[in-house]
Design a protein around this motif. Structure first.
Motif, PDB file in Angstrom:
ATOM      1  N   ALA A 448       9.114 -18.856  38.231  1.00  0.00           N
ATOM      2  CA  ALA A 448       9.357 -19.747  39.372  1.00  0.00           C
ATOM      3  C   ALA A 448      10.545 -20.675  39.138  1.00  0.00           C
ATOM      4  O   ALA A 448      10.856 -21.487  40.006  1.00  0.00           O
ATOM      5  CB  ALA A 448       8.098 -20.562  39.660  1.00  0.00           C
ATOM      6  N   GLY A 449      11.183 -20.567  37.953  1.00  0.00           N
ATOM      7  CA  GLY A 449      12.379 -21.354  37.684  1.00  0.00           C
ATOM      8  C   GLY A 449      12.154 -22.644  36.940  1.00  0.00           C
ATOM      9  O   GLY A 449      13.093 -23.419  36.739  1.00  0.00           O
ATOM     10  N   TRP A 450      10.930 -22.898  36.494  1.00  0.00           N
ATOM     11  CA  TRP A 450      10.642 -24.121  35.746  1.00  0.00           C
ATOM     12  C   TRP A 450      10.766 -23.839  34.255  1.00  0.00           C
ATOM     13  O   TRP A 450      10.026 -23.014  33.712  1.00  0.00           O
ATOM     14  CB  TRP A 450       9.234 -24.622  36.084  1.00  0.00           C
ATOM     15  CG  TRP A 450       9.085 -24.988  37.522  1.00  0.00           C
ATOM     16  CD1 TRP A 450       8.590 -24.211  38.521  1.00  0.00           C
ATOM     17  CD2 TRP A 450       9.442 -26.232  38.131  1.00  0.00           C
ATOM     18  NE1 TRP A 450       8.622 -24.877  39.716  1.00  0.00           N
ATOM     19  CE2 TRP A 450       9.132 -26.130  39.512  1.00  0.00           C
ATOM     20  CE3 TRP A 450       9.997 -27.424  37.652  1.00  0.00           C
ATOM     21  CZ2 TRP A 450       9.366 -27.182  40.406  1.00  0.00           C
ATOM     22  CZ3 TRP A 450      10.216 -28.464  38.548  1.00  0.00           C
ATOM     23  CH2 TRP A 450       9.913 -28.345  39.906  1.00  0.00           C
ATOM     24  N   THR A 451      11.693 -24.506  33.597  1.00  0.00           N
ATOM     25  CA  THR A 451      12.001 -24.232  32.201  1.00  0.00           C
ATOM     26  C   THR A 451      12.097 -25.523  31.410  1.00  0.00           C
ATOM     27  O   THR A 451      12.266 -26.615  31.966  1.00  0.00           O
ATOM     28  CB  THR A 451      13.348 -23.491  32.078  1.00  0.00           C
ATOM     29  OG1 THR A 451      14.390 -24.325  32.616  1.00  0.00           O
ATOM     30  CG2 THR A 451      13.308 -22.163  32.832  1.00  0.00           C
ATOM     31  N   ARG A 452      11.998 -25.390  30.088  1.00  0.00           N
ATOM     32  CA  ARG A 452      12.246 -26.540  29.208  1.00  0.00           C
ATOM     33  C   ARG A 452      13.715 -26.921  29.328  1.00  0.00           C
ATOM     34  O   ARG A 452      14.591 -26.071  29.287  1.00  0.00           O
ATOM     35  CB  ARG A 452      11.935 -26.193  27.749  1.00  0.00           C
ATOM     36  CG  ARG A 452      10.457 -26.231  27.412  1.00  0.00           C
ATOM     37  CD  ARG A 452      10.262 -25.897  25.938  1.00  0.00           C
ATOM     38  NE  ARG A 452       8.848 -25.766  25.618  1.00  0.00           N
ATOM     39  CZ  ARG A 452       8.115 -26.720  25.074  1.00  0.00           C
ATOM     40  NH1 ARG A 452       8.681 -27.882  24.789  1.00  0.00           N
ATOM     41  NH2 ARG A 452       6.841 -26.533  24.810  1.00  0.00           N
ATOM     42  N   GLY A 453      13.959 -28.168  29.458  1.00  0.00           N
ATOM     43  CA  GLY A 453      15.330 -28.618  29.622  1.00  0.00           C
ATOM     44  C   GLY A 453      15.787 -28.611  31.056  1.00  0.00           C
ATOM     45  O   GLY A 453      16.865 -29.120  31.368  1.00  0.00           O
ATOM     46  N   GLN A 630       8.021 -31.146  28.647  1.00  0.00           N
ATOM     47  CA  GLN A 630       7.731 -30.929  30.052  1.00  0.00           C
ATOM     48  C   GLN A 630       8.794 -30.056  30.700  1.00  0.00           C
ATOM     49  O   GLN A 630       9.973 -30.154  30.408  1.00  0.00           O
ATOM     50  CB  GLN A 630       7.648 -32.271  30.769  1.00  0.00           C
ATOM     51  CG  GLN A 630       7.094 -32.190  32.170  1.00  0.00           C
ATOM     52  CD  GLN A 630       6.848 -33.574  32.758  1.00  0.00           C
ATOM     53  OE1 GLN A 630       6.850 -34.550  32.015  1.00  0.00           O
ATOM     54  NE2 GLN A 630       6.648 -33.646  34.053  1.00  0.00           N
ATOM     55  N   LEU A 631       8.352 -29.194  31.594  1.00  0.00           N
ATOM     56  CA  LEU A 631       9.266 -28.287  32.270  1.00  0.00           C
ATOM     57  C   LEU A 631       9.971 -29.001  33.420  1.00  0.00           C
ATOM     58  O   LEU A 631       9.514 -30.039  33.913  1.00  0.00           O
ATOM     59  CB  LEU A 631       8.501 -27.084  32.810  1.00  0.00           C
ATOM     60  CG  LEU A 631       7.690 -26.274  31.794  1.00  0.00           C
ATOM     61  CD1 LEU A 631       7.015 -25.097  32.486  1.00  0.00           C
ATOM     62  CD2 LEU A 631       8.568 -25.797  30.650  1.00  0.00           C
ATOM     63  N   GLY A 632      11.079 -28.423  33.833  1.00  0.00           N
ATOM     64  CA  GLY A 632      11.819 -29.002  34.935  1.00  0.00           C
ATOM     65  C   GLY A 632      12.691 -27.960  35.602  1.00  0.00           C
ATOM     66  O   GLY A 632      12.815 -26.819  35.145  1.00  0.00           O
ATOM     67  N   LYS A 633      13.310 -28.369  36.706  1.00  0.00           N
ATOM     68  CA  LYS A 633      14.213 -27.488  37.437  1.00  0.00           C
ATOM     69  C   LYS A 633      15.167 -28.357  38.249  1.00  0.00           C
ATOM     70  O   LYS A 633      14.746 -29.300  38.917  1.00  0.00           O
ATOM     71  CB  LYS A 633      13.407 -26.559  38.369  1.00  0.00           C
ATOM     72  CG  LYS A 633      14.277 -25.597  39.170  1.00  0.00           C
ATOM     73  CD  LYS A 633      13.458 -24.469  39.799  1.00  0.00           C
ATOM     74  CE  LYS A 633      12.466 -24.972  40.822  1.00  0.00           C
ATOM     75  NZ  LYS A 633      11.805 -23.846  41.540  1.00  0.00           N
ATOM     76  N   GLY A 635      17.171 -30.667  37.467  1.00  0.00           N
ATOM     77  CA  GLY A 635      17.179 -32.087  37.156  1.00  0.00           C
ATOM     78  C   GLY A 635      15.890 -32.817  37.461  1.00  0.00           C
ATOM     79  O   GLY A 635      15.814 -34.033  37.294  1.00  0.00           O
ATOM     80  N   LYS A 636      14.853 -32.114  37.896  1.00  0.00           N
ATOM     81  CA  LYS A 636      13.583 -32.749  38.218  1.00  0.00           C
ATOM     82  C   LYS A 636      12.487 -32.187  37.325  1.00  0.00           C
ATOM     83  O   LYS A 636      12.367 -30.976  37.152  1.00  0.00           O
ATOM     84  CB  LYS A 636      13.223 -32.512  39.691  1.00  0.00           C
ATOM     85  CG  LYS A 636      14.151 -33.194  40.675  1.00  0.00           C
ATOM     86  CD  LYS A 636      13.685 -32.961  42.102  1.00  0.00           C
ATOM     87  CE  LYS A 636      14.610 -33.662  43.101  1.00  0.00           C
ATOM     88  NZ  LYS A 636      14.165 -33.446  44.511  1.00  0.00           N
ATOM     89  N   ALA A 637      11.693 -33.101  36.770  1.00  0.00           N
ATOM     90  CA  ALA A 637      10.578 -32.676  35.920  1.00  0.00           C
ATOM     91  C   ALA A 637       9.437 -32.163  36.792  1.00  0.00           C
ATOM     92  O   ALA A 637       9.274 -32.574  37.950  1.00  0.00           O
ATOM     93  CB  ALA A 637      10.095 -33.845  35.068  1.00  0.00           C
ATOM     94  N   LEU A 638       8.651 -31.250  36.237  1.00  0.00           N
ATOM     95  CA  LEU A 638       7.499 -30.681  36.949  1.00  0.00           C
ATOM     96  C   LEU A 638       6.325 -31.631  36.779  1.00  0.00           C
ATOM     97  O   LEU A 638       5.569 -31.567  35.802  1.00  0.00           O
ATOM     98  CB  LEU A 638       7.166 -29.293  36.410  1.00  0.00           C
ATOM     99  CG  LEU A 638       5.971 -28.569  37.051  1.00  0.00           C
ATOM    100  CD1 LEU A 638       6.071 -28.582  38.565  1.00  0.00           C
ATOM    101  CD2 LEU A 638       5.873 -27.145  36.527  1.00  0.00           C
ATOM    102  N   ILE A 669       3.368 -28.989  32.312  1.00  0.00           N
ATOM    103  CA  ILE A 669       3.216 -29.642  33.609  1.00  0.00           C
ATOM    104  C   ILE A 669       2.732 -31.066  33.402  1.00  0.00           C
ATOM    105  O   ILE A 669       1.700 -31.297  32.761  1.00  0.00           O
ATOM    106  CB  ILE A 669       2.215 -28.885  34.515  1.00  0.00           C
ATOM    107  CG1 ILE A 669       2.737 -27.482  34.817  1.00  0.00           C
ATOM    108  CG2 ILE A 669       1.976 -29.650  35.820  1.00  0.00           C
ATOM    109  CD1 ILE A 669       1.787 -26.651  35.668  1.00  0.00           C
ATOM    110  N   GLY A 670       3.465 -32.032  33.923  1.00  0.00           N
ATOM    111  CA  GLY A 670       3.064 -33.419  33.849  1.00  0.00           C
ATOM    112  C   GLY A 670       2.207 -33.804  35.037  1.00  0.00           C
ATOM    113  O   GLY A 670       2.247 -33.159  36.089  1.00  0.00           O
TER     114      GLY A 670
END
Length: 818
Positions: A448-453, A630-633, A635-638, A669-670
């Protein structure tokens, strides 16, 4: 006791507006249905101290705690609640009450028989009424009552304010049969759940006109047909008093009067100890106190080992005595006052425990289940891959053990949305979603595009640092109508510099990766697994606490806070573009000294983050160490908004919520936990869609095709472009699920209907909008001399059988108080 997060009543409510965006399910096989030969798991038996009627004394009064006075006595109105159901069950006909197995069973007090006598060309049901059945005014129960209720509930007359009409709209006509005791109902469309109709049955004097239906039945019921009649309602005392019905033709009620008394859950212990109530749903803490009281019965006057002052050590007691009798008069006075207050508390607690010895805790599983709801309206959970990742991260067995294990109840997670263990239609459909698997959950998130960094990456359509400044200056000089070609040209030089700096950063990254690999190996040698687990737990708790927000406890308005990105949004100093790239490189180099999961070594931890850290304008402040994974996409954290109730009776939900947050943190996931007042939890958050994750419950039903459809129906477009959501507060649904419900509702073959419901349940699991966790516990404190009352499980109470076991034990609560 009602639980926070339970929608009021079991009626279908008026549709509300909401918006849903749902992903397309791509599931190769829905294998969640059990085979037809598989035996359904047994449910938990009811616990009511069953006693033969001849062993139950006649007379006396029982006080039964309810949360509040009924909002209405009309069970078909939108604000009908659990108190409405409790009272009307004792006053009005229920033609097919549920039995111990959650199956509808014909009630011989009202019916001699009821069955489908024709299927073609149209379905016809013939009811043969008990010839002794009469209303409290002496009139026979008959076809006119059926006709009036059908016309009020079929939905064709908007003057009737009703929130429930499922099934009634399928009726074509109702006629008198061969005699006055027969009612012939013809359906325009087949309806498999026909047994759900006309329960409760109201007299035609109430359902015959909008005025009496809308207003007349809200505050009183003058004409009834149950083992009790309504004697009166006292708002001042908070009571609804029922008296034995002199015209009742069935088994005579054992009690003279039955009083339903409004007692808030937090006041139940006091109400039990002072003799105000004889029966009350209680929470685990009160149940524990009753168990301890019965255990301490043979203590021979020994001090209690629990309660106020029980945890004071001998050394602390000696020190307190010394201070209270010391030379410092001021300190002695304060200590003496504290000791006196403690003695008073100890005596009060001991008196309460003595009173609680007269009660027993009867327990079973309530016909309702707690779920984790995932709001698919917008945000990350609009993507079905993210919803399935959340579901795959949950250890549902651990969550069930947390709530049910300490109570001695079977701690098995629930496997169906549409039936509970022990009901004939139950089958575990969770296989359509898959078992807990953190690796596969991470893979779904990555897809879904959510990655570390990902939280550190700039969105693709934005520019950073001095380049943005140059762009702004250029636009200021050339005007707002500058074309795209000129903009690209003006930023060409900056892009060259940026590419060169990116190469430097990539080289730095490679070096940092090597250093990180070496550091990881060293960490594995020098740090034990126990220390690492301890640090993870501390960091995890710190991370969740930082995201905690309790409405009303910080001076902020009670409006819901917007979803955060997992960290504070306070910007720091903004260096130029070169410093921005250096900062990113330094952050990656810092990973070299982190453990495998990003945990900071204990000696390196500093409150407030690393000293001297800085970042470009708009960059969130540093998060706790555990959040670094935490994962993000873009510039936004999940981070997901997790709404929980804050009241004293909701501790188990908050405990489960904390565990879920920890499980999600393991996959990156936060959660931003918001605790809100119990009274606004459902109305202002769940029904309004102001949440990402939430815990609430749905009641079980013997008619899942009818009662389950509005909960899982796909929202429909409204004329204004929004969506209508019945009771589907997750905003997740599919056309296929709706079609399965519709087919099941029209299926007259019970086995075929159950098979369709199992298919629908598998689809609901696959959509991952609702994750059933466990069947709720049912704990009822009951005067130990009472019979045929307690934790009923699926079955409806037989109010006429409730009473004290013998005349000697048949003291009222006032007798016990004396």
């Amino acid at each position: 006791m009602s639980h926070v997060g339970v929608p009021r009543g079991t009626v279908r409510k008026r549709r509300t507006l909401a918006l849903l965006t749902t992903g397309v399910l791509t599931i190769p096989v829905l294998a969640g249905c059990s085979s037809g030969d598989e035996e359904a798991p047994r449910g938990v038996a009811q616990d009511i101290a069953p006693t033969a009627r001849q062993a139950v004394a006649d007379g006396s009064t029982v006080n039964w705690a309810i949360d509040a006075l009924p909002a209405t006595f009309n069970a078909f109105q939108a604000d009908a609640d659990s108190a409405t159901t409790r009272v009307t069950e004792a006053l009005l006909p229920t033609l097919f009450p549920m039995d111990k197995a959650g199956q509808p069973r014909l009630n011989p007090d009202y019916l001699e028989s009821a069955k489908v006598i024709e299927r073609e060309p149209k379905q016809v049901v013939l009811y043969k009424l008990n010839q002794q059945a009469v209303w409290s005014d002496g009139r026979e129960i008959g076809a006119p009552d059926f006709v009036a209720q059908w016309r009020a509930l079929r939905g064709k007359d908007s003057a009737f304010w009703t929130a429930r009409n499922s099934g009634y709209e399928r009726i074509e006509k109702i006629e008198r049969g061969a005699d006055d005791l027969q009612v012939r109902v013809t359906f325009s469309k087949p309806y498999g759940d026909w047994r759900s109709l006309f329960s409760p049955l109201y007299p035609k004097e109430i359902t015959g006109s909008p005025e009496t239906f809308n207003d007349g039945a809200r505050t009183t019921l003058k004409n009834t047909a149950g083992p009790f009649v309504l004697r009166g309602v006292s708002k001042a005392d908070g009571t609804v008093t029922l008296a034995r019905n002199p015209r009742w033709w069935g088994d005579k009620a054992k009690l003279d009067t039955l009083v339903f008394r409004a007692v808030a859950p937090k006041d139940r212990t006091k109400a039990l100890t002072d003799g105000t109530v004889d029966v009350a749903d209680v929470d685990p803490s009160t149940a524990d106190r009753i168990t301890l009281a019965r255990r301490d019965r043979g203590g021979n006057g020994q001090p209690l080992t629990h309660g106020p002052g029980a945890d004071v050590s001998p050394a602390a007691a000696l020190y307190s005595y010394a201070v209270a009798h010391g030379s410092d008069e001021k300190a002695a006075e304060a200590e003496q006052a504290a000791r006196a207050k403690n003695r008073k508390a100890v005596l009060a607690y001991a008196a309460e425990q003595k009173a609680l010895r007269d009660f027993a805790v009867r327990k079973s599983l309530e016909p309702a289940y707690t779920q984790l709801a995932l709001n698919g309206e917008s945000g990350p959970l609009a993507d079905d891959r993210v919803r399935r990742a959340v579901a795959r991260a949950l250890d549902r067995e651990e969550l069930a053990r947390t709530v049910l294990g300490p109570l001695g109840l079977p701690a098995k997670p629930l496997g169906s949305h549409l039936a509970l263990a022990g009901q004939p239609g139950y089958a575990d459909g969770s296989g359509a979603l898959g078992e807990q698997n953190e690796k596969e959950a991470r893979a779904l998130l990555a897809d879904a595009g959510w990655t570390r960094g990902g939280a550190l990456q700039q969105p693709k359509d934005t520019k950073a640092g001095s380049e943005a400044e140059k762009k702004g200056e250029k636009e200021g000089e050339d005007g707002a109508d500058a074309d795209t070609g000129e903009e690209k040209k003006s930023t060409g030089g900056a892009e060259k510099e940026e590419n060169a700096e990116k190469k430097d950063a990539e080289k730095t990254d490679k070096d940092a990766d090597k250093d990180a690999e070496k550091a990881d190996k060293d960490a594995e040698k020098n740090e034990g697994k126990a220390d690492k687990a301890s640090r993870d737990e501390e960091d995890s708790a710190a991370s969740r606490d930082e995201g905690l927000y309790i409405v009303g406890e910080d001076g902020k308005p009670a409006a819901h806070a917007p979803a955060a990105t997992g960290t504070s949004a306070v910007p720091a100093l903004a260096p130029a573009r070169h410093a921005a790239f250096q900062s990113a490189a330094l952050l990656r180099q810092a990973a070299a000294v982190l453990g495998e999961d990003g945990a900071v070594a204990a000696q390196d931890k500093q409150p407030g983050g690393a000293a001297g850290a800085y970042a470009p304008a708009g960059t969130p402040a540093p998060a706790p160490a555990a959040a670094k994974g935490q994962l993000g996409k873009d510039g936004k954290a999940l981070t997901l908004r997790f709404v929980l109730p804050s009241g004293p009776g909701s501790q188990s939900l908050r405990t489960v919520g904390d565990k879920i947050a920890a499980m999600l943190e393991k996959i990156g996931i936060g959660t931003e936990i918001t605790k809100v007042p119990d009274e606004s939890y459902f109305k202002d958050h769940i029904a309004s869609g102001v949440y990402d994750l939430a815990l609430y419950s749905w009641p079980a039903s013997a008619y899942p095709a009818t009662d389950g459809r509005p909960i899982y129906a796909k929202p429909e477009p409204a004329t204004d472009g929004s969506l209508l959501v019945e009771q589907n507060y997750t905003r997740v649904g599919t056309d296929h699920i709706d079609q399965l419900f519709d087919r099941a509702a029209g299926e007259l073959d019970e086995k075929a209907a159950r098979d369709l419901m199992k298919q629908a349940d598998a689809r609901i699991w696959a959509a991952a909008g609702s994750i059933p966790l466990y069947q709720r516990p049912q704990l009822v404190a009951v005067d130990k001399k009472l019979a045929n009352v307690g934790a009923f499980g699926f079955a409806a109470p037989r109010y006429q059988d409730i009473g004290f076991k013998n005349r000697q034990a048949a003291g009222s609560s006032a007798d016990r108080k004396k």
